[in-house]
Design a protein around this motif. Structure first.
Motif, PDB file in Angstrom:
ATOM      1  N   UNK A  64      41.616  14.582  28.378  1.00 38.67           N
ATOM      2  CA  UNK A  64      40.399  15.076  27.866  1.00 38.67           C
ATOM      3  C   UNK A  64      40.661  14.915  26.241  1.00 38.67           C
ATOM      4  N   UNK A  65      41.583  15.350  26.014  1.00 43.28           N
ATOM      5  CA  UNK A  65      42.378  15.096  24.388  1.00 43.28           C
ATOM      6  C   UNK A  65      42.249  13.694  23.935  1.00 43.28           C
ATOM      7  N   UNK A  66      42.576  12.762  24.848  1.00 44.84           N
ATOM      8  CA  UNK A  66      42.571  11.428  24.581  1.00 44.84           C
ATOM      9  C   UNK A  66      41.003  10.906  24.274  1.00 44.84           C
ATOM     10  N   UNK A  67      40.211  11.410  25.270  1.00 47.31           N
ATOM     11  CA  UNK A  67      38.891  11.307  25.133  1.00 47.31           C
ATOM     12  C   UNK A  67      38.311  11.531  23.357  1.00 47.31           C
ATOM     13  N   UNK A  68      38.615  12.725  23.291  1.00 47.80           N
ATOM     14  CA  UNK A  68      38.287  13.348  21.968  1.00 47.80           C
ATOM     15  C   UNK A  68      38.661  12.306  20.625  1.00 47.80           C
ATOM     16  N   UNK A  69      39.908  11.718  20.823  1.00 48.57           N
ATOM     17  CA  UNK A  69      40.474  10.953  19.955  1.00 48.57           C
ATOM     18  C   UNK A  69      39.782   9.764  19.739  1.00 48.57           C
ATOM     19  N   UNK A  70      39.375   9.076  21.052  1.00 49.95           N
ATOM     20  CA  UNK A  70      38.506   8.001  20.983  1.00 49.95           C
ATOM     21  C   UNK A  70      37.215   8.339  20.365  1.00 49.95           C
ATOM     22  N   UNK A  71      36.483   9.559  20.822  1.00 54.29           N
ATOM     23  CA  UNK A  71      35.161   9.839  20.186  1.00 54.29           C
ATOM     24  C   UNK A  71      35.079  10.012  18.721  1.00 54.29           C
ATOM     25  N   UNK A  72      36.431  10.625  18.225  1.00 52.38           N
ATOM     26  CA  UNK A  72      36.536  10.840  16.669  1.00 52.38           C
ATOM     27  C   UNK A  72      36.489   9.525  15.961  1.00 52.38           C
ATOM     28  N   UNK A  73      37.285   8.754  16.721  1.00 52.83           N
ATOM     29  CA  UNK A  73      37.500   7.529  16.104  1.00 52.83           C
ATOM     30  C   UNK A  73      36.424   6.506  16.244  1.00 52.83           C
ATOM     31  N   UNK A  74      35.352   6.958  16.988  1.00 57.22           N
ATOM     32  CA  UNK A  74      33.866   6.158  17.137  1.00 57.22           C
ATOM     33  C   UNK A  74      34.061   5.034  18.086  1.00 57.22           C
ATOM     34  N   UNK A  75      34.995   5.067  18.850  1.00 59.50           N
ATOM     35  CA  UNK A  75      34.768   4.116  20.227  1.00 59.50           C
ATOM     36  C   UNK A  75      34.083   4.547  20.975  1.00 59.50           C
ATOM     37  N   UNK A 104      45.336   5.306  30.883  1.00 63.42           N
ATOM     38  CA  UNK A 104      45.557   6.467  32.097  1.00 63.42           C
ATOM     39  C   UNK A 104      46.650   7.493  31.432  1.00 63.42           C
ATOM     40  N   UNK A 105      46.420   8.840  32.074  1.00 62.46           N
ATOM     41  CA  UNK A 105      47.740   9.824  31.635  1.00 62.46           C
ATOM     42  C   UNK A 105      48.060  10.207  32.895  1.00 62.46           C
ATOM     43  N   UNK A 106      49.271  10.745  33.038  1.00 62.73           N
ATOM     44  CA  UNK A 106      49.952  11.387  34.073  1.00 62.73           C
ATOM     45  C   UNK A 106      50.817  12.466  33.950  1.00 62.73           C
ATOM     46  N   UNK A 107      51.534  12.919  34.662  1.00 67.40           N
ATOM     47  CA  UNK A 107      52.264  14.050  34.828  1.00 67.40           C
ATOM     48  C   UNK A 107      53.555  13.897  33.453  1.00 67.40           C
ATOM     49  N   UNK A 108      53.593  12.656  33.100  1.00 64.05           N
ATOM     50  CA  UNK A 108      54.513  12.473  32.109  1.00 64.05           C
ATOM     51  C   UNK A 108      54.012  12.220  30.713  1.00 64.05           C
ATOM     52  N   UNK A 109      52.654  12.247  30.355  1.00 67.88           N
ATOM     53  CA  UNK A 109      51.993  12.048  29.385  1.00 67.88           C
ATOM     54  C   UNK A 109      52.132  13.112  28.557  1.00 67.88           C
ATOM     55  N   UNK A 110      52.556  13.085  27.052  1.00 68.40           N
ATOM     56  CA  UNK A 110      52.753  14.326  26.144  1.00 68.40           C
ATOM     57  C   UNK A 110      51.804  14.257  24.988  1.00 68.40           C
ATOM     58  N   UNK A 111      51.964  15.432  24.303  1.00 66.38           N
ATOM     59  CA  UNK A 111      51.192  15.846  23.267  1.00 66.38           C
ATOM     60  C   UNK A 111      51.569  14.681  22.044  1.00 66.38           C
ATOM     61  N   UNK A 112      52.904  14.252  22.138  1.00 67.90           N
ATOM     62  CA  UNK A 112      53.564  13.040  21.205  1.00 67.90           C
ATOM     63  C   UNK A 112      52.765  11.951  21.480  1.00 67.90           C
ATOM     64  N   UNK A 113      52.719  11.451  22.718  1.00 68.92           N
ATOM     65  CA  UNK A 113      52.159  10.481  23.157  1.00 68.92           C
ATOM     66  C   UNK A 113      50.720  10.025  22.513  1.00 68.92           C
ATOM     67  N   UNK A 114      49.928  11.439  22.732  1.00 63.38           N
ATOM     68  CA  UNK A 114      48.610  11.351  22.033  1.00 63.38           C
ATOM     69  C   UNK A 114      48.686  11.214  20.668  1.00 63.38           C
ATOM     70  N   UNK A 115      49.358  11.964  19.914  1.00 60.84           N
ATOM     71  CA  UNK A 115      49.623  11.838  18.563  1.00 60.84           C
ATOM     72  C   UNK A 115      50.040  10.342  17.899  1.00 60.84           C
ATOM     73  N   UNK A 116      50.616   9.882  18.697  1.00 57.35           N
ATOM     74  CA  UNK A 116      51.023   8.180  18.324  1.00 57.35           C
ATOM     75  C   UNK A 116      49.883   7.351  18.487  1.00 57.35           C
ATOM     76  N   UNK A 117      49.374   7.793  19.735  1.00 57.45           N
ATOM     77  CA  UNK A 117      48.079   6.890  19.864  1.00 57.45           C
ATOM     78  C   UNK A 117      46.920   7.197  18.720  1.00 57.45           C
ATOM     79  N   UNK A 118      46.680   8.345  18.560  1.00 57.58           N
ATOM     80  CA  UNK A 118      45.978   8.583  17.331  1.00 57.58           C
ATOM     81  C   UNK A 118      46.222   7.887  15.985  1.00 57.58           C
ATOM     82  N   UNK A 119      47.548   7.943  15.847  1.00 56.07           N
ATOM     83  CA  UNK A 119      47.950   7.158  14.514  1.00 56.07           C
ATOM     84  C   UNK A 119      47.573   5.690  14.470  1.00 56.07           C
ATOM     85  N   UNK A 120      47.713   5.080  15.790  1.00 53.95           N
ATOM     86  CA  UNK A 120      47.659   3.559  15.894  1.00 53.95           C
ATOM     87  C   UNK A 120      46.076   3.458  15.865  1.00 53.95           C
ATOM     88  N   UNK A 121      45.174   4.377  16.205  1.00 52.60           N
ATOM     89  CA  UNK A 121      44.035   3.966  16.159  1.00 52.60           C
ATOM     90  C   UNK A 121      43.212   3.986  14.643  1.00 52.60           C
TER      91      UNK A 121
END
Lengths: 341, 341, 341, 341
Positions: D268-279, D324-341
């Motif tokens: 859900x956090x990842x979804x918000x990141x994509x939405x914020x970035x207008x994907x 996709x996310x899983x048990x091992x997905x971390x906030x740090x992963x999301x942050x890194x993704x956000x920066x890449x976008x």
């Protein structure tokens, strides 16, 4: 050329062909739902003294064995058969192709015994590893067997009794049924055979038809959706009349039994000819297939004048060969054979 | 409770589990395409001295047998196996489920001979009816066999030679391969076995892994689309690393061989214990499975204190039972067994 | 009762039956190896202008489709077919029973286009997940289609070209082949059809035989061990002459084409009758099956006097029904139909 | 490298591995008959509120789908599934390999509706040709679907009701079950899902295990000889403990649900990141798989830094990809993704 190669060297008995001609221009529904097939089924029910039996017509023996066995077995089950049974050896793996094991039991002269079957079942369930094995799901036997031998009424009763006690359907392959029923040593009637089995078929291809086997489920025990399964196997003829008309002819005026009786007469005469000429038999067959042991030299010499069937090597110098009779075998054929010997 | 019931009573060898832990958080691609599996495959190629071999990881023995056999056989072919072979008897019809016959040949102590196979093939092609039979398409044997026995190098060379002459791929089921290779009587090396066979597998489940069998096609002879066929059989793990990591551990520092050697040491000591106590053996097994004949009374008495495996009835009063060793068998276990005897 | 229910309501064309009679007493070898079948095959090769073609005789369409498809496909492959194709919908799962997927492609009026097939293949290989999907292994089409429609020469050339470019064998189901070839709109010859396909069959059951389909592999491309696979499917008749004799008659003096032409003449006249009576057609069929839209009331009323085949509901008040002609349809039948309308 | 390629990029959740370690040296019987597996089954029964349910452990999703479907269907039956269902498209023909058709129904966003199923059944039985068609024998759906979408309680009740009225078992593929149950939009509980279905499985492989799926038959309706059929499919692990121990861990202290909840939070956090970035999203997925439409150029650029999964081409210039996310997905992963976008 003179031929005793098998019991399908000729076409159909003339009366069978005649009935195909007579019914040829009737407008009939397809897929076996026609009145000709219905009449044939009724005549077969009557001959079997099974008024409630379901009767289906298929084109050949392997197709019939494959369909019956695969429709009766559950996924985890196999069929018990003599290791010399047709389904064990001579159907190119048709049973395995449907996902089921043929479980071979050593037999004698092509026959299983009730004790063989009983012992196999007992041993199977006593084996602590049996959950990892193929479960026996039915018993297959042939009457006559692939060696021309027969089960006596007492033998078949014993087998039927074991099968019922163990909950295994008993299937009798009757590709040459008529030759068994009309053998001088046979003490079984068709109604008795029907009552002792769970499904059997009356072979037409080898007893005067062009093609066709009549499957009988005597006890209201047809597998669910059997017609669908026929279709799925490619075994449902559009012109089902081809089979129905032939069996109507075969079961009119006892033609099926008369054809069989004639072939048996011819076989018994042929047996006497070989005996008189001092040939040895591989086993004592009371039906239309006679298994003779020929010196190899004699075999090669005969082959130039008469067709017969290689069976197996007996030893270095001798070979077992099969001579078969059928509706078309004549006294003249026997005379010619006698002269060649 | 003390147990010699089989060689999979415990989990994994600690070093195998340790490697699962070490690699657990690596981000890896799925379906066996990961570098851990690639390293394991490379180590196996090296152990087999087959630099070009293809290596695949599957989860268990029946799955492996089913997949290899069904991917190698053509529609009209079956697999030759000893009548006591695992695929013949103890896989619930897994081979037949894929449409193929297991063609049983009588063996001795679980083994086939080159002469058995040669004679079968010769007889098959000499039979004029063979066009209506299942064609032999490959040969299956197990090393060690289901009875713990082994093929010598000379025996395997002879079988391999017959197979190559006749054009039949030779498949060696190595569910317990390590125990065979490390047996004191064995004279075969892993590279020799690889070179004599067309496909074989290195069993993990019974030699220290939680699950896993490594399939080796040594000669650039992997069946086309093998990965697709794995998927079609439900045999392709999403986390292929589970298998790759275990085999990487097993083939690091000779762990696979050390585990096997330990179990063999334990088995040979156990054998001496039974011998000293004057028990008879059903056959002379040189591997980690020992088949002992126990008086029924003794068997029941022992059963209360130690687990072992029923094999078969020997006679009215005696039973054959199997005692197996594994990576987890200890000297203390043997001492306890000795005291119980 | 007047019937246009299908093209298998009657028995065989008289000349076909006559030839069965003529050859009935010839002593012939079994399983299709007889000279009658050989002559029939030779006549078919000649009609196809394929002197090297292999020709096999089977009994029915579903059996033929099942055997051809399962013998051509590898384990991991499926067959591309129109979603309305006979193998997709109306064979009770006969293809899947052999372990293969029918891959449906939406078609129009029963037909596929070269572009449909090309796009499917391109999309398949572009999909990164295709290693987990069923690989397209061949293309099935029917001529005429299940809706009586035809491929033009240009259309078939385009499909054949796509298939050859992509390495997919092209199989043409010719259960009603004659009706396609003799249609007034057809621009394909039998030799052209043979040359553009990899395997096809010439339907006998629906074109004047009692049963029988002649399979033709035109390019020396018969699958290995095809006879064995026939046996394994229960599709090898002991009296192969039954099929050979019928096809010998059908391919003597152009009988097959004359039968077909007659049925087409009748169909075109029937089409005019419906047109004159202002009935709508579901589609414009140029062959022996005509699909008419009947008001439900009219349909029920007609049904009392004439047999036809329900096809599908058109809307609440109207139904699509099929009227078929065959060798046995007469001018009198058409006149009677006209009066009923 | 940063990866959202799928939900099986890492090994097991640490608590799952830990429990494998803890139970590693227990001496346990094989083939799933061990107390660890029994405890796991009991915990699952409890979580499903099905005290009488039968629970079996298998290794992967395709294996599970293949075994359940082939053990429930009769020979003449197929399984209804959305045309986008996993069994329809992405299992390499595993269902057809067992002889059964997957009957595809067009769905929307991966979902079937009760009305779709009802209409299909009604149309099937109304078709006068249905005796020549594959009978619908069960219904397959996935929760979440292959597109991450969910059935609401009302939707599943309606489907279950149609299935029960028509006598079709309802099978729910729960390869990602946890992600469905913990989705913010979900209104179904596990006991409700169990009560509405006839069989379902709780996916382990994609929810924190190394491998493993727990099959639940909630209503005393396990197919006969299910264990035999597991063995026959090569799906019965000798060390069944591998699966039992993992599921015991997953169903202790709600680990399965906590893992799922974590992944959903991350998604859900990842979804918000994509939405914020207008994907743009391909569809609105409420679970751990998010389908984003990327301009091709952006996709290629991202691919150098982060792993994700190609889904399908959207148009010439844009592509649908899955994160996709899983048990091992971390906030740090999301942050890194956000920066890449």
């Amino acid at each position: 050329m003179l031929s005793f190669a098998n019991d399908y060297i000729n076409g159909a008995h003339p009366a069978v062909l005649q009935h195909l001609l007579e019914t040829n221009c009737e407008v009939l529904p397809g897929y076996g739902s026609d009145p000709v097939s219905a009449r044939a089924a009724e005549k077969i029910r009557s001959a079997c003294a099974c008024p409630d039996a379901d009767v289906f017509f298929l084109t050949g023996g392997t197709q019939t064995n494959q369909l019956i066995i695969s429709s009766l077995l559950k996924n985890w089950e196999g069929v018990i058969a003599a290791h010399t049974g047709h389904v064990s050896l001579h159907e190119a793996g048709a049973i395995e192709y449907t996902g089921h094991k043929v479980i071979p039991i050593p037999g004698t002269d092509g026959k299983l015994t009730a004790a063989d079957i009983d012992r196999f079942i007992e041993t199977f369930y006593a084996d602590e590893a049996h959950e990892h094995m193929v479960f026996p799901g039915m018993v297959y036997l042939s009457f006559p067997t692939e060696y021309g031998t027969l089960y006596s009424k007492a033998e078949l009763q014993a087998i039927s009794s074991v099968c019922r006690t163990k909950g295994l359907p008993l299937f009798i392959d009757g590709a040459r049924l008529g030759y068994g029923l009309m053998s001088p040593v046979n003490d079984l009637t068709l109604p008795e055979l029907a009552s002792l089995s769970d499904v059997f078929y009356i072979g037409g291809t080898k007893v005067g038809a062009l093609c066709g086997e009549a499957v009988v489920f005597p006890h209201n025990n047809t597998p669910s959706h059997f017609i669908n399964q026929m279709k799925q196997h490619g075994a449902l003829l559009a012109k089902g009349r081809l089979l129905g008309a032939q069996f109507e002819a075969l079961f009119t005026d006892d033609l099926y039994f008369r054809i069989s009786e004639h072939a048996i007469d011819m076989a018994m005469k042929m047996k006497r000819i070989f005996t008189e000429k001092d040939y040895d038999f591989f086993l004592d067959s009371p039906t239309n297939q006679q298994f003779v042991i020929l010196p190899n030299e004699k075999m090669e010499q005969l082959r130039e004048k008469v067709d017969f069937c290689f069976w197996e090597k007996f030893d270095e110098n001798r070979t077992v060969v099969r001579f078969a009779t059928s509706w078309s075998t004549s006294e003249a054929d026997l005379l010619a054979l006698k002269q060649l010997l």
